[in-house]
Write an enzyme that holds these catalytic residues in place. Sequence first.
Site, PDB file in Angstrom:
ATOM      1  N   TYR A 177      32.372  45.271  27.435  1.00  0.00           N
ATOM      2  CA  TYR A 177      31.676  45.713  28.657  1.00  0.00           C
ATOM      3  C   TYR A 177      30.154  45.642  28.460  1.00  0.00           C
ATOM      4  CZ  TYR A 177      30.640  48.651  32.770  1.00  0.00           C
ATOM      5  OH  TYR A 177      30.162  49.139  33.969  1.00  0.00           O
ATOM      6  N   LYS A 181      27.451  43.284  30.471  1.00  0.00           N
ATOM      7  CA  LYS A 181      26.371  43.849  31.285  1.00  0.00           C
ATOM      8  C   LYS A 181      24.996  43.447  30.744  1.00  0.00           C
ATOM      9  CE  LYS A 181      28.970  45.909  34.338  1.00  0.00           C
ATOM     10  NZ  LYS A 181      28.982  45.474  35.743  1.00  0.00           N
TER      11      LYS A 181
HETATM   12  N1  LIG Z   1      31.122  53.874  37.969  1.00  0.00           N
HETATM   13  C1  LIG Z   1      30.206  53.802  37.017  1.00  0.00           C
HETATM   14  O1  LIG Z   1      29.961  54.761  36.270  1.00  0.00           O
HETATM   15  C2  LIG Z   1      29.427  52.532  36.805  1.00  0.00           C
HETATM   16  C3  LIG Z   1      28.286  52.601  36.000  1.00  0.00           C
HETATM   17  C4  LIG Z   1      27.555  51.444  35.793  1.00  0.00           C
HETATM   18  C5  LIG Z   1      27.934  50.268  36.395  1.00  0.00           C
HETATM   19  N2  LIG Z   1      29.051  50.239  37.173  1.00  0.00           N
HETATM   20  C6  LIG Z   1      29.403  48.954  37.773  1.00  0.00           C
HETATM   21  O2  LIG Z   1      29.497  49.112  39.159  1.00  0.00           O
HETATM   22  C7  LIG Z   1      30.373  48.134  39.699  1.00  0.00           C
HETATM   23  C8  LIG Z   1      31.359  48.801  40.635  1.00  0.00           C
HETATM   24  O3  LIG Z   1      32.218  49.647  39.870  1.00  0.00           O
HETATM   25  P1  LIG Z   1      32.832  51.011  40.414  1.00  0.00           P
HETATM   26  O4  LIG Z   1      32.435  52.055  39.478  1.00  0.00           O
HETATM   27  O5  LIG Z   1      32.529  51.170  41.846  1.00  0.00           O
HETATM   28  O6  LIG Z   1      34.376  50.762  40.159  1.00  0.00           O
HETATM   29  P2  LIG Z   1      35.565  50.374  41.157  1.00  0.00           P
HETATM   30  O7  LIG Z   1      36.730  50.106  40.279  1.00  0.00           O
HETATM   31  O8  LIG Z   1      35.684  51.367  42.234  1.00  0.00           O
HETATM   32  O9  LIG Z   1      35.042  49.029  41.817  1.00  0.00           O
HETATM   33  C9  LIG Z   1      35.137  47.776  41.181  1.00  0.00           C
HETATM   34  C10 LIG Z   1      35.454  46.770  42.244  1.00  0.00           C
HETATM   35  O10 LIG Z   1      35.486  45.465  41.664  1.00  0.00           O
HETATM   36  C11 LIG Z   1      36.633  44.803  42.152  1.00  0.00           C
HETATM   37  N3  LIG Z   1      37.081  43.746  41.247  1.00  0.00           N
HETATM   38  C12 LIG Z   1      37.660  43.882  40.034  1.00  0.00           C
HETATM   39  N4  LIG Z   1      38.037  42.667  39.565  1.00  0.00           N
HETATM   40  C13 LIG Z   1      37.676  41.754  40.511  1.00  0.00           C
HETATM   41  C14 LIG Z   1      37.801  40.358  40.632  1.00  0.00           C
HETATM   42  N5  LIG Z   1      38.426  39.613  39.683  1.00  0.00           N
HETATM   43  N6  LIG Z   1      37.310  39.740  41.730  1.00  0.00           N
HETATM   44  C15 LIG Z   1      36.720  40.467  42.713  1.00  0.00           C
HETATM   45  N7  LIG Z   1      36.587  41.807  42.681  1.00  0.00           N
HETATM   46  C16 LIG Z   1      37.055  42.444  41.583  1.00  0.00           C
HETATM   47  C17 LIG Z   1      37.675  45.917  42.274  1.00  0.00           C
HETATM   48  O11 LIG Z   1      38.772  45.534  43.067  1.00  0.00           O
HETATM   49  C18 LIG Z   1      36.833  47.023  42.870  1.00  0.00           C
HETATM   50  O12 LIG Z   1      36.713  46.897  44.252  1.00  0.00           O
HETATM   51  C19 LIG Z   1      31.002  47.434  38.499  1.00  0.00           C
HETATM   52  O13 LIG Z   1      30.340  46.213  38.256  1.00  0.00           O
HETATM   53  C20 LIG Z   1      30.754  48.420  37.375  1.00  0.00           C
HETATM   54  O14 LIG Z   1      30.734  47.789  36.117  1.00  0.00           O
HETATM   55  C21 LIG Z   1      29.796  51.344  37.411  1.00  0.00           C
END
Ligand SMILES: NC(=O)c1ccc[n+]([C@@H]2O[C@H](COP(=O)([O-])OP(=O)(O)OC[C@H]3O[C@@H](n4cnc5c(N)ncnc54)[C@H](O)[C@@H]3O)[C@@H](O)[C@H]2O)c1
Length: 272
Positions: A177, A181
Amino acid sequence: MDHATTRVASWGLDDQVALVTGAGSGLGEATAHALAAAGARVIVTEQPHLLEKAETTARAVRDAYGVETVAVPLDVRLVSGDDPGSIPSCVEAAATAFDANGRIDILVNNAGLNIPQMAFDVTEEAWDRILDVNLKGLFFMAQAVGRRMRDQTPQGGCIVNVASQMGIVGYSRRAAYCSSKAGAVNLTRVLCFEWAEYGIRVNAVCPTFVETPLTQVTLNDPAIKADILRRIPLGRLATPAEIAAAVVYLASPAAAMVSGHALVVDGGWTAV
Ligand SMILES: NC(=O)c1ccc[n+]([C@@H]2O[C@H](COP(=O)([O-])OP(=O)(O)OC[C@H]3O[C@@H](n4cnc5c(N)ncnc54)[C@H](O)[C@@H]3O)[C@@H](O)[C@H]2O)c1
């Protein structure tokens, strides 16, 4: 100094066409709401088998803000081909969704996943899955939409890559991960450099932990949650709306001179 140089540019996105990947839940869903609240028309994408979630987001956004929305399938691992859900099919459907002459003004590359594993235990399958979605898929989505931004009239647009504070610092059980990133953060700089001449700004947002489906298992562990909170000087997790606000800022005319930047929204985690 005259008003032209002192007046703050608009934070609004009236009539802009914005595409958000992975917007059926979590940060993508919140971002779709925030972009619409700023006036944008929003293309909500979701993996084909989860399209219903994108339709729910699209409906809620339309009802709340009165802007046009549409739900489109997208699996960012399908880089080429014409399957419904591939990157080319999604971008074509997105560009013709509204009466906007095929424009896409804003791309929010939000789709992502994590499979937490200690480095000794990381499997090749998990590594490939994470890198395929978080880095390879993000790049080819940027390439497909970036080409359209280059070729549209007027030329230009804005791409916001949702990276992570984990692209800047390391943390346990996140070898793949963090690598993905960090790649997204530095890729942002390359695209900023190459595409500036076409009027395309490219930035990244680097959130700390937010409660979403992605982090549910991690945050359900009281010891890990306590460790996380101890590392955040502001003493709490971020909210989805706080991450979405950073995306809207970077997409807005107020950030017209900002490109190649990785904006941390981390309550201070990476500062200390
Ligand atoms: N939640 C956190 O703490 C956090 C922190 C830093 C970064 N992020 C990043 O934020 C973004 C959103 O994550 P989130 O926390 O909302 O989680 P989440 O699981 O709610 O959302 C992730 C989304 O990505 C989609 N996805 C996964 N694989 C896919 C694919 N092959 N093609 C298209 N879509 C796909 C999922 O269906 C989902 O809608 C991600 O990139 C995550 O790495 C999240």
